[in-house]
Design a protein around this motif. Structure first.
Motif, mmCIF file in Angstrom:
data_model
loop_
_atom_site.group_PDB
_atom_site.id
_atom_site.type_symbol
_atom_site.label_atom_id
_atom_site.label_comp_id
_atom_site.label_asym_id
_atom_site.label_seq_id
_atom_site.Cartn_x
_atom_site.Cartn_y
_atom_site.Cartn_z
ATOM 1 N N ALA A 159 10.533 -4.005 -1.113
ATOM 2 C CA ALA A 159 10.252 -4.325 -2.516
ATOM 3 C C ALA A 159 10.898 -5.645 -2.912
ATOM 4 O O ALA A 159 10.317 -6.439 -3.672
ATOM 5 N N THR B 111 8.894 -9.046 -4.249
ATOM 6 C CA THR B 111 9.117 -9.583 -5.600
ATOM 7 C C THR B 111 9.939 -10.866 -5.584
ATOM 8 O O THR B 111 10.339 -11.348 -6.646
ATOM 9 N N LEU C 210 9.536 -5.173 -10.926
ATOM 10 C CA LEU C 210 8.903 -3.943 -10.457
ATOM 11 C C LEU C 210 8.553 -3.072 -11.652
ATOM 12 O O LEU C 210 8.855 -1.881 -11.691
#
Length: 396
Positions: free
Chosen positions: A293, A297, A237
């Motif tokens: 998130a 990812t 990130l």
């Protein structure tokens, strides 16, 4: 310690809740008016839009004045650092006077001066310690500046209660860790540990404080610190930069890399389970965001290539989960399960959804590309028509 009295802070918090309940229909207007008359406070306040304008105005004017003095006087680094420190002290006292004498509360002007104080003093200490932003050979001055920033921001938060100053403290802790640790793994581990420690401290304070407004503040700080630790540990990130993530992976050992992979799965689950039990709404939302998130990812972490259809399946998955949760909640007795409901009870929730919808529409509008076949103003070519220039006798 706070410049605002405990009773005033409590009344302002209650006033905000009463207005929310009245707009949401949980209280009728007469009940709301009677309750508001009992929690009235003598402060100057304004709406969020004028507050932002006044904040920017006071911040820019004051910063420009100090910069003008420094530039016109041709000061050396040491003297410029002293000027910044003195300016930071002066802006602090201006904010103090605006609150104590003029009774400003979240008015924007006093906030601008307080934030300038949190910037000027650490910046001045960094300059006075020999900090240069281009080609400095040692990070010691930077460390001094960051430590000063942490301490000054913490002191200002304790004095005025501005949450963004508490956020400055958390950011400073992360920056400090990245300055003093030797290896990349050590930087990441130390920064995440400091933020998790801050989250635990904020959680303890939230559980033990007896005032609702303080519990709300500590809950926000806990959420910010916990989210910050997650963002540091999630190596993929980094502003979507795959090259940076690859470089970091090469600098880390395999054990630490997979430790961060496990951490970005554990932290959202841990945060969600704990906050769900305590009905800590802000942490619930943050945990859900962290979970999204992590899912987004997961492929880069495993070294798999992203596909164009990933977002489609991801969106369909989220829709299915949302529908399932809503049906499960609404099927409970009275539409409730364990104190949760799918209905929007508060007016503020509707406003947030409206704002999100407006922002999404605006974002979509900025991404609209003009059709490639659209003619430019000078791209019209006639066929040599003799009737009206490009008329009936022309070729098209």
């Amino acid at each position: 310690m706070r410049v605002y009295g405990t009773r005033d802070e409590s009344n302002i918090y209650l006033e905000r809740q009463i207005r929310e309940w009245t707009q949401s229909g949980l209280l009728d207007p007469l009940q709301g008016a009677n309750l508001l008359s009992e929690v009235r406070v003598d402060f100057r306040r304004t709406n969020i839009y004028l507050r932002v304008v006044l904040f920017i105005f006071s911040f820019l004017i004051s910063a420009a004045a100090v910069a003008l003095v420094a530039a016109s006087s041709h000061l050396d680094d040491q003297t410029a650092g002293i000027l910044c420190v003195m300016s930071g002290i002066a802006t602090f006292f201006v904010a103090e006077v605006l609150v104590r004498e003029f009774h400003f509360y979240r008015f924007g002007v006093e906030e601008g001066f307080a934030v300038l104080s949190a910037i000027f003093i650490p910046f001045g200490i960094g300059i006075a310690a020999g900090l240069t932003f281009f080609g400095h050979s040692s990070n010691t001055p930077m460390v001094f500046g960051i430590i000063a920033g942490i301490l000054v921001s913490l002191a200002l938060y304790l004095r005025f209660g501005y949450l963004y100053l508490a956020a400055f403290v958390l950011v400073g802790l992360g920056l400090w860790a990245f300055q003093i640790a030797a290896t990349e793994a050590g930087k990441i581990a130390l920064a995440a540990t400091l933020l998790l420690a801050a989250a635990i401290i904020a959680r303890i304070l939230r559980k033990n404080c007896g005032r609702d407004y303080l519990a709300e503040e500590f809950g926000a700080i806990e959420t910010l610190a916990f989210t910050g630790a997650y963002l540091i540990l999630n190596l993929h990130l980094r502003i979507g930069h795959e090259g940076y993530s690859t470089l970091i992976k090469q600098q880390l050992s395999a054990a630490f890399y997979w430790f961060t992979y496990a951490a970005v799965w554990i932290l959202p689950v841990l945060g969600f389970v704990v906050s769900l039990r305590e009905k800590h709404r802000l942490m619930i939302l943050a945990s859900l965001g962290m979970a999204l998130a992590t899912l987004s990812t997961n492929k880069p972490y495993l070294g798999h290539e992203r596909q164009t259809w990933d977002l489609i399946f991801f969106g369909l998955f989220l829709i299915a989960v949302a529908i399932a949760i809503k049906r499960w909640l609404t099927s409970g007795p009275g539409g409730y399960r364990y104190g949760y409901t799918a209905s929007r009870l508060l007016y503020g929730d509707k406003q947030i959804l409206t704002a999100l919808g407006t922002a999404a529409a605006a974002l979509h509008g900025t991404n609209v590309v003009s059709p490639s076949h659209a003619a430019s103003p000078n791209s019209l070519h006639t066929g040599g028509g003799s009737s009206g220039g490009a008329g009936a006798s022309g070729e098209f």
